[in-house]
Write a protein that holds these residues in place. Sequence first.
Motif, PDB file in Angstrom:
ATOM      1  N   GLU A   1       9.686  -4.709  -2.549  1.00 56.94           N
ATOM      2  CA  GLU A   1       9.852  -5.482  -1.516  1.00 56.94           C
ATOM      3  C   GLU A   1       9.872  -4.588  -0.114  1.00 56.94           C
ATOM      4  OE1 GLU A   1      11.465  -9.958  -2.747  1.00 56.94           O
ATOM      5  OE2 GLU A   1      12.993  -8.307  -2.380  1.00 56.94           O
ATOM      6  N   TYR A   2       9.391  -4.866   0.936  1.00 57.61           N
ATOM      7  CA  TYR A   2       9.463  -4.141   2.142  1.00 57.61           C
ATOM      8  C   TYR A   2      10.378  -4.739   3.070  1.00 57.61           C
ATOM      9  CZ  TYR A   2       5.388  -1.811   0.064  1.00 57.61           C
ATOM     10  OH  TYR A   2       4.644  -1.083  -0.706  1.00 57.61           O
ATOM     11  N   VAL A   3      10.726  -5.965   3.084  1.00 64.84           N
ATOM     12  CA  VAL A   3      11.744  -6.411   3.977  1.00 64.84           C
ATOM     13  C   VAL A   3      13.297  -5.787   3.609  1.00 64.84           C
ATOM     14  CG1 VAL A   3      10.866  -8.902   3.919  1.00 64.84           C
ATOM     15  CG2 VAL A   3      12.655  -8.135   2.443  1.00 64.84           C
TER      16      VAL A   3
ATOM     17  N   GLY B   1       7.695 -10.814   3.038  1.00 64.76           N
ATOM     18  CA  GLY B   1       8.264 -11.324   4.320  1.00 64.76           C
ATOM     19  C   GLY B   1       7.929 -10.078   5.275  1.00 64.76           C
ATOM     20  N   PRO B   2       8.342 -10.032   6.577  1.00 60.89           N
ATOM     21  CA  PRO B   2       8.098  -8.944   7.503  1.00 60.89           C
ATOM     22  C   PRO B   2       8.566  -7.788   6.984  1.00 60.89           C
ATOM     23  CG  PRO B   2       8.802 -10.676   8.729  1.00 60.89           C
ATOM     24  CD  PRO B   2       9.069 -10.974   7.122  1.00 60.89           C
ATOM     25  N   ILE B   3       7.620  -6.707   7.075  1.00 56.05           N
ATOM     26  CA  ILE B   3       8.283  -5.300   6.815  1.00 56.05           C
ATOM     27  C   ILE B   3       9.380  -4.896   7.681  1.00 56.05           C
ATOM     28  CG2 ILE B   3       7.560  -2.956   6.748  1.00 56.05           C
ATOM     29  CD1 ILE B   3       4.482  -3.797   6.485  1.00 56.05           C
ATOM     30  N   GLY B   4      10.273  -4.324   7.012  1.00 55.29           N
ATOM     31  CA  GLY B   4      11.729  -4.094   7.833  1.00 55.29           C
ATOM     32  C   GLY B   4      11.851  -2.700   8.158  1.00 55.29           C
TER      33      GLY B   4
ATOM     34  N   PRO C   1       5.131   2.781   2.421  1.00 58.69           N
ATOM     35  CA  PRO C   1       4.253   4.163   2.599  1.00 58.69           C
ATOM     36  C   PRO C   1       3.051   3.928   3.266  1.00 58.69           C
ATOM     37  CG  PRO C   1       4.220   2.958   0.242  1.00 58.69           C
ATOM     38  CD  PRO C   1       5.516   2.327   0.980  1.00 58.69           C
ATOM     39  N   GLY C   2       2.598   4.832   3.874  1.00 59.57           N
ATOM     40  CA  GLY C   2       1.344   4.523   4.563  1.00 59.57           C
ATOM     41  C   GLY C   2       0.189   3.714   3.792  1.00 59.57           C
TER      42      GLY C   2
ATOM     43  N   TYR D   1      -1.967   4.148  -2.422  1.00 60.32           N
ATOM     44  CA  TYR D   1      -0.580   4.102  -1.833  1.00 60.32           C
ATOM     45  C   TYR D   1       0.335   3.375  -2.913  1.00 60.32           C
ATOM     46  CZ  TYR D   1      -0.956  -1.004  -0.032  1.00 60.32           C
ATOM     47  OH  TYR D   1      -1.207  -2.112  -0.050  1.00 60.32           O
ATOM     48  N   GLN D   2      -0.307   2.594  -3.817  1.00 59.79           N
ATOM     49  CA  GLN D   2       0.537   1.908  -4.622  1.00 59.79           C
ATOM     50  C   GLN D   2       0.367   2.419  -6.117  1.00 59.79           C
ATOM     51  OE1 GLN D   2       0.664  -2.754  -2.922  1.00 59.79           O
ATOM     52  NE2 GLN D   2      -1.106  -2.073  -4.303  1.00 59.79           N
TER      53      GLN D   2
END
Length: 345
Positions: free
Chosen positions: A219-221, A253-256, A261-262, A267-268
């Motif tokens: 998760e990026y939040v 949710g929004p990226i925290g 990663p760019g 990238y995944q």
Amino acid sequence: MVLLASPFQFKGLTLKNRVVMPPMCQYSVDAHDGTPNDWHFVHYVSRAVGGTGLIIVEMTDVEPDGRISNGDLGLWSDEQIPAYARIVKEVHKYGAKIGIQIGHAGRKAEDAEVPVSSSAIKFPGDVYKTPRALTTEEVQQMVEKFAESARRAVEAGMDTIEVHGAHGYLIHQFHSPLTNQREDQYGRDLALFGVEVIQAIKNVIPADMPLIMRISAVEYVDDGYGLEHSIELCRRYKEAGIDIFHISSGGEGPIGSRGRPGIHPGYQVPLARAIRQALGVPVIAVGKLDDASLAEATLGNGDADLIAVGRGILHDPYWAIHAIRELSGEVGIPRQYGPGFPTKR
């Protein structure tokens, strides 16, 4: 040997190549009845003609209020089965296999009057409403709705089923510590809802049908979970009956502040590799893999077993033919389109 062109076999599923069309919502059910129409028929069949090994139908919801929008597909009624069967039959004519992603948008159901979720926590953004937390009994009923949709998919002739546990939708909402604040058994054990969905689906599909699960590996939040948490989730889901994992990320949710990663090609892929190595299961890698050489390298490096190409296949229905031809020059081309593919020298 070009790996992208090589067959893949698992249980009763045999693919002619390693190219997967991942589920991508079309928002094109104009009648708002959840039933696929001519757009969906042409959309999926054209990718079969284009050489794709496995086509996964877009997120298809288990109840009307489980849709992201009213223009999404659903499989909550037996009356919807024939429209899917029509697509399956035609896709099979061209040597492709087809699966379907079964899911529920949960708190991200934009057109639901009152969305439901694991907990009454709103998804950020003006288009979203505050959801109602499902009761324990309703969670158990939801498990059965997933199983009933899977039964219908089998009756329609699907070759495989993918459970949607990614991108901030309902199963993700249950297995994320950020969105599951329950005090019942589904809060004490974050994987329990997903495990029960998997077990219920396994009870209604053929024993030799592989079951796929899409998961957000990180998760990026802010304070979101990372790989350690998702590997343990996948371990539980594998024990429950998942055969293949489709590795994505984010969507909750929004990226925290820690960012992600760019968004560079592949990238995944490290996330797919980590889960493949940790659990010893086949994985589908996805995320900007539309360069044929990168797709081939991802397979050659042992990072993944299958390559999902989303935007590239939207742009070019014949991506599989073009990619394999670029790599080897040897690929089957539909007889009718032969004049458009002069012999390579």
